[in-house]
Every structure is written in structure tokens, then in C-alpha cells.
Design a protein around this motif. Structure first.
Motif, PDB file in Angstrom:
ATOM      1  N   SER A  76      -8.717  26.970  48.294  1.00 37.66           N
ATOM      2  CA  SER A  76      -8.595  26.585  49.696  1.00 37.66           C
ATOM      3  C   SER A  76      -7.335  25.753  49.925  1.00 37.66           C
ATOM      4  N   MET A  77      -6.302  26.367  50.477  1.00 32.78           N
ATOM      5  CA  MET A  77      -5.082  25.623  50.777  1.00 32.78           C
ATOM      6  C   MET A  77      -5.310  24.634  51.907  1.00 32.78           C
ATOM      7  N   GLU A  78      -6.275  24.906  52.771  1.00 31.24           N
ATOM      8  CA  GLU A  78      -6.598  23.970  53.852  1.00 31.24           C
ATOM      9  C   GLU A  78      -7.113  22.653  53.258  1.00 31.24           C
ATOM     10  N   SER A  81      -4.362  20.981  50.939  1.00 39.85           N
ATOM     11  CA  SER A  81      -3.316  20.333  51.730  1.00 39.85           C
ATOM     12  C   SER A  81      -3.833  19.039  52.348  1.00 39.85           C
ATOM     13  N   TRP A  89      -3.296  13.206  57.392  1.00 42.36           N
ATOM     14  CA  TRP A  89      -3.405  14.627  57.755  1.00 42.36           C
ATOM     15  C   TRP A  89      -3.747  14.785  59.233  1.00 42.36           C
ATOM     16  N   LYS A  97       0.764  21.324  60.290  1.00 39.49           N
ATOM     17  CA  LYS A  97      -0.191  21.648  59.236  1.00 39.49           C
ATOM     18  C   LYS A  97       0.085  23.039  58.669  1.00 39.49           C
ATOM     19  N   THR A  98       0.351  23.982  59.552  1.00 40.15           N
ATOM     20  CA  THR A  98       0.652  25.352  59.108  1.00 40.15           C
ATOM     21  C   THR A  98       1.939  25.391  58.310  1.00 40.15           C
ATOM     22  N   LYS A 101       1.400  23.814  54.826  1.00 39.92           N
ATOM     23  CA  LYS A 101       0.688  24.707  53.905  1.00 39.92           C
ATOM     24  C   LYS A 101       1.612  25.813  53.404  1.00 39.92           C
ATOM     25  N   ASP A 102       2.401  26.394  54.301  1.00 40.18           N
ATOM     26  CA  ASP A 102       3.332  27.456  53.907  1.00 40.18           C
ATOM     27  C   ASP A 102       4.380  26.933  52.923  1.00 40.18           C
ATOM     28  N   PHE A 104       4.098  24.296  51.015  1.00 42.09           N
ATOM     29  CA  PHE A 104       3.411  23.910  49.787  1.00 42.09           C
ATOM     30  C   PHE A 104       3.167  25.134  48.907  1.00 42.09           C
ATOM     31  N   ILE A 105       2.734  26.226  49.506  1.00 44.87           N
ATOM     32  CA  ILE A 105       2.507  27.463  48.757  1.00 44.87           C
ATOM     33  C   ILE A 105       3.801  27.935  48.106  1.00 44.87           C
ATOM     34  N   TYR A 167     -10.916  23.183  45.629  1.00 47.15           N
ATOM     35  CA  TYR A 167     -10.083  22.274  46.414  1.00 47.15           C
ATOM     36  C   TYR A 167      -9.315  21.284  45.537  1.00 47.15           C
TER      37      TYR A 167
END
Length: 217
Positions: A76-78, A81, A89, A97-98, A101-102, A104-105, A167
Motif C-alpha cells: 500500500s503506497m497510500e 507514504s 501528511w 499526496k499524489t 507517491k509517484d 516515491f515510487i 504498509y
């Protein structure tokens, strides 16, 4: 102790015991379901690795894209993150937030997928699991054989959209979430979410350049 008190106490104890029994069953189901979800993900990833040609694999290889998709099905990247950022957060906008996450990936891909070509049939064995008091989180204990050593790797999981998802990952007791949280907290202490996102993007580019340079030597 009066007879009246005993009469009231008896059903209370009975209810308490029944509640404990149901809770124990629920916890057992939670552990079993989490272990099964992790095992299925590991089987899927292992099959992809075993069927792939890992010679000269790059981040743009088809196998890497397939592995990324399989990992994100169990990871879960949500949650990851949110937990690496902590309390701040909630100060991020939905767009930030989006983007975080992008970014971070991309950093995780640049950092970890270079090791894909080193896969040589290493196996992961599930050793058992434990739940928190509420039974809504499970930590699955595993062991990974690496260079003739058994490395303890624990996966912390919770239910998200009806599925058990990872997580956090602890390697030899060191939490990946806490490790990143320490780094991000220092940046956010003086900077903004946008500055953190930019630093993640820059770091991913830097890691890729270093790998490209190392590959030419």
C-alpha cells in the motif's frame, strides 16, 4: 459474596469468555488471511522472476514493469507514504499526496530494482505472525535466504479496501518506514511538501545517473 452478585457475575463472565473466544478466532483468521495474501504475492513475484531472462535487465525492461505491478498489488503506497510523512501528511493537498507517491515510487524503483538481476532463486519462508490488540494489523515474520544466511524480514500488514496490504517492512528489526520518516522529517522541518517532492525526484535522477556511470566501468 451475595447470591444476587453471583447471579449477575456468572453471565458477565460467560459473555467475557465467549467474547475472548470469538476474538481469538478472529485474530487467527486475520493472521491466516494476511499470511496467505503475502504468500500469494511472493509466489506471483517468484514465478515472474523464475520465468524471466534477468541478463542485462534494466529499469525499462518488461519484467521490471511486471514486478512493479505485482508489488503494488500487495504493497500500500497510500499507507506507506502517509506513515513516512507522519502527522504532516494531513497538510499535503490531494495533488501533493499524489505527486509524493509517484515521486516515491520512482525513487524506490531507481534504488531497489537494480538488484533484480541478482536474483538467484532466493526463497522466502513464512515463520508465523502476530496481531495487535485490536486484531486489525498483522506482522508476518519471514526469513529470506541470502548469501547462505537467514535474514529476518517482517511485513506489517493491514486491511485496505477488503485486502491485506503491506504498509511497512522490517529488515533485521529496522523499519523502512521509520528510516524514511527520519529523512523526510528533517526536510519538512525547514521546507515545504513541494520541496520534499522535488528532492525525491532529484534523488531518483541522481541514483539513475550513478548506476549508469557504474555500468560503464
Amino acid at each position: 459474596m451475595s447470591k444476587t452478585y453471583k447471579r449477575l457475575l456468572s453471565p458477565i463472565i460467560s459473555v467475557f469468555i465467549v467474547t475472548l473466544l470469538f476474538a481469538s478466532t478472529a485474530f487467527a483468521d486475520a493472521k491466516q488471511d494476511a499470511e496467505e495474501a503475502l504468500q500469494n504475492a511472493v509466489n506471483e513475484i517468484t514465478t515472474t522472476l523464475n520465468n524471466a531472462n534477468l541478463d542485462n535487465v534494466t529499469e525499462n525492461s518488461v519484467v521490471v514493469s511486471q514486478l512493479e505491478a505485482e508489488i503494488l498489488k500487495i504493497f500500500s503506497m497510500e499507507q506507506f507514504s502517509m506513515r513516512t510523512i507522519g502527522r504532516k501528511w494531513n497538510t499535503f493537498t490531494p495533488e501533493q499526496k499524489t505527486k509524493f507517491k509517484d515521486a516515491f515510487i520512482e525513487l524506490l524503483k531507481a534504488t531497489y530494482f537494480k538488484h533484480v538481476s541478482k536474483y538467484n532463486g532466493q526463497r522466502l519462508d513464512i515463520l508465523g505472525s502476530r496481531t495487535n490488540k485490536s486484531g486489525n494489523k498483522v506482522e508476518v515474520r519471514t526469513s529470506v535466504k541470502y548469501k547462505n544466511e537467514d535474514v529476518p524480514v517482517n511485513y506489517r500488514m493491514l486491511r485496505e479496501d477488503g485486502k491485506w496490504m503491506v504498509y511497512d517492512v522490517l529488515v533485521e528489526g529496522v523499519s523502512l518506514v521509520k528510516n524514511y520518516r527520519t529523512q523526510f522529517s528533517e526536510i519538512l522541518r525547514k521546507g515545504t511538501p513541494d520541496e520534499l517532492i522535488a528532492k525525491l525526484q532529484e534523488k531518483a535522477v541522481q541514483v539513475r545517473k550513478q548506476q549508469a556511470t557504474a555500468g560503464k566501468k
